[in-house]
Design a protein around this motif. Structure first.
Motif, PDB file in Angstrom:
ATOM      1  N   ASN A  35     -14.890  71.298 -45.053  1.00  0.00           N
ATOM      2  CA  ASN A  35     -14.521  69.900 -44.805  1.00  0.00           C
ATOM      3  C   ASN A  35     -15.361  69.233 -43.714  1.00  0.00           C
ATOM      4  OD1 ASN A  35     -13.549  71.092 -42.470  1.00  0.00           O
ATOM      5  ND2 ASN A  35     -11.418  70.454 -42.734  1.00  0.00           N
ATOM      6  N   ASN A 149     -13.280  76.499 -34.369  1.00  0.00           N
ATOM      7  CA  ASN A 149     -13.205  75.048 -34.415  1.00  0.00           C
ATOM      8  C   ASN A 149     -13.176  74.578 -32.962  1.00  0.00           C
ATOM      9  OD1 ASN A 149     -12.605  72.350 -34.755  1.00  0.00           O
ATOM     10  ND2 ASN A 149     -11.075  72.646 -36.337  1.00  0.00           N
ATOM     11  N   ARG A 152      -8.356  71.775 -29.069  1.00  0.00           N
ATOM     12  CA  ARG A 152      -8.179  70.411 -29.580  1.00  0.00           C
ATOM     13  C   ARG A 152      -7.779  69.424 -28.484  1.00  0.00           C
ATOM     14  NH1 ARG A 152      -8.069  71.142 -35.442  1.00  0.00           N
ATOM     15  NH2 ARG A 152      -7.248  69.050 -35.732  1.00  0.00           N
ATOM     16  N   ARG A 173      -2.202  61.129 -36.610  1.00  0.00           N
ATOM     17  CA  ARG A 173      -2.601  61.913 -37.774  1.00  0.00           C
ATOM     18  C   ARG A 173      -2.588  63.394 -37.376  1.00  0.00           C
ATOM     19  NH1 ARG A 173      -6.999  65.902 -38.572  1.00  0.00           N
ATOM     20  NH2 ARG A 173      -6.744  66.373 -40.770  1.00  0.00           N
ATOM     21  N   PHE A 196      -8.490  65.861 -43.662  1.00  0.00           N
ATOM     22  CA  PHE A 196      -9.615  65.432 -42.828  1.00  0.00           C
ATOM     23  C   PHE A 196     -10.534  64.452 -43.558  1.00  0.00           C
ATOM     24  CE2 PHE A 196     -13.683  65.930 -40.560  1.00  0.00           C
ATOM     25  CZ  PHE A 196     -13.243  65.478 -39.328  1.00  0.00           C
ATOM     26  N   ASN A 213      -8.515  66.635 -32.288  1.00  0.00           N
ATOM     27  CA  ASN A 213      -9.573  67.511 -32.779  1.00  0.00           C
ATOM     28  C   ASN A 213     -10.468  67.926 -31.613  1.00  0.00           C
ATOM     29  OD1 ASN A 213     -10.359  68.508 -35.501  1.00  0.00           O
ATOM     30  ND2 ASN A 213      -9.813  66.438 -36.144  1.00  0.00           N
ATOM     31  N   PHE A 240     -11.299  78.648 -38.231  1.00  0.00           N
ATOM     32  CA  PHE A 240     -11.389  78.553 -39.694  1.00  0.00           C
ATOM     33  C   PHE A 240     -11.507  79.963 -40.259  1.00  0.00           C
ATOM     34  CE2 PHE A 240     -13.406  74.565 -38.235  1.00  0.00           C
ATOM     35  CZ  PHE A 240     -12.836  73.616 -39.069  1.00  0.00           C
TER      36      PHE A 240
END
Ligand code: X2X
Length: 334
Positions: A35, A149, A152, A173, A196, A213, A240
């Motif tokens: 993504n 990742n 966040r 979101r 996403f 994020n 991930f």
């Protein structure tokens, strides 16, 4: 008509080993979907990885990469990798939680104090527990090394989030995951699950005010163009899992499986270094582009989750045994 230079430039922009795929002659052609934008380290390292696999297998295994949710959003792609229409997919353990609820344990808020704890847990018995669940309860398998990742951070177009009360009623979101919804309800925000692939537009049109994020994603997906404030919350770490459809992978002879798995895990280690460096260095760049940053007191946010019963609820859902595996690396959480 395209000249050679334009062709090469567009091929590299798509992150495809152009020569190999133009021919399409490999015995095993496998699709890998993700993504993220082509500029994110995940795609940069995956592209190198695919080239190495092609070379080491002497052209027998071609992995074709589909970045930026080209084959569909995460919800669609999870369906496709389950059916085998897609062979490989990198997915957050929390979104995988729709299929394997126990996978969400690595997302517990404010659990891992630093990357030392993250990799010890994910490369250790906590990660092994999750991978075992994935293999036992789905048509999927996860390769040993989870990709990064990052930690966040919360962003918003409405106001700076300096304390938990600032989240009250804010349309946030969150990725499609029961765990994420639960966490932002605990903060008393108004969470909306959006894949996403649709996040930039949802922020631009103000369907939601905020999102969360790591900086590497905020920068590569240009979310700073539609989000003015960034609050350094480090409220959770996310990664991930590199997933494969088991049948697709098992179709490869053992020697080719070994080459593919080894290169995927090696690329994960390189991607981890890249992502850490990128996340550590991006604040200045995003500030220069006009994003306003503020720090936060993590203890206030953690106390809010505690008071809302968030830790107790998820401890119960994951069970004592899994929770103990997490706390073995993080220390007592509550
Ligand atoms: O959907 C997100 O926010 C992202 C890109 O971080 C994940 O894949 C979980």
């Amino acid at each position: 008509t395209m000249n050679r230079r334009t062709l090469l430039a567009s091929a590299s922009a798509l992150a495809l080993p152009a020569a190999a795929f133009a021919q399409g002659k490999a015995e095993f052609q496998l699709k890998y979907a993700n993504n993220l934008p082509v500029t994110h380290p995940m795609n940069v390292r995956a592209n190198e990885m695919a080239a190495k696999i092609l070379a080491e297998t002497k052209g027998r295994v071609e992995i074709k990469i589909f970045p930026s949710s080209q084959l569909g959003n995460d919800t669609d792609t999870l369906g496709q990798v389950r059916s085998g229409a897609v062979d490989f997919f990198t997915l957050s353990p929390l979104i995988l939680g729709n299929l394997i609820p126990s996978a969400q344990i690595s997302g517990v808020g404010f659990a891992f104090k630093d990357y030392g704890q993250v990799w010890a847990a994910m490369d250790g018995t906590l990660g092994a527990h999750v991978r075992k669940e994935i293999a036992a309860k789905s048509p999927l398998m996860a390769f040993e090394k989870i990709w990064d990742n990052g930690y966040r951070q919360m962003t918003s177009s409405a106001r700076a989030i300096t304390k938990p009360e600032d989240l009250k009623g804010m349309k946030m979101r969150v990725p499609p995951s029961p765990f994420w919804v639960s966490m932002f309800k605990a903060f008393e925000a108004s969470p909306a699950t959006i894949n996403f692939a649709e996040v930039y537009t949802a922020l631009q049109t103000k369907v939601v005010d905020g999102q969360e994020n790591p900086l590497a994603i905020i920068a590569t997906a240009k979310l700073n163009e539609v989000q003015q404030y960034c609050s350094v919350t480090n409220h959770m770490w996310d990664g991930f899992w590199f997933l494969a459809n088991k049948k697709s992978f098992e179709r490869l002879p053992a020697d080719l499986q070994e080459i593919v798995a080894r290169n995927i895990n090696a690329a994960a280690m390189l991607e981890r270094d890249d992502v850490k460096k990128l996340n550590d260095g991006l604040m200045g760049e995003l500030k220069a582009k006009g994003m306003q940053f503020n720090t936060t007191d993590a203890e206030l946010f953690r106390a809010k989750l505690r008071a809302a019963g968030f830790y107790a609820e998820w401890h119960k859902k994951f069970g004592d045994e899994a929770w103990a595996l997490l706390e073995k690396y993080t220390g007592k959480l509550v």
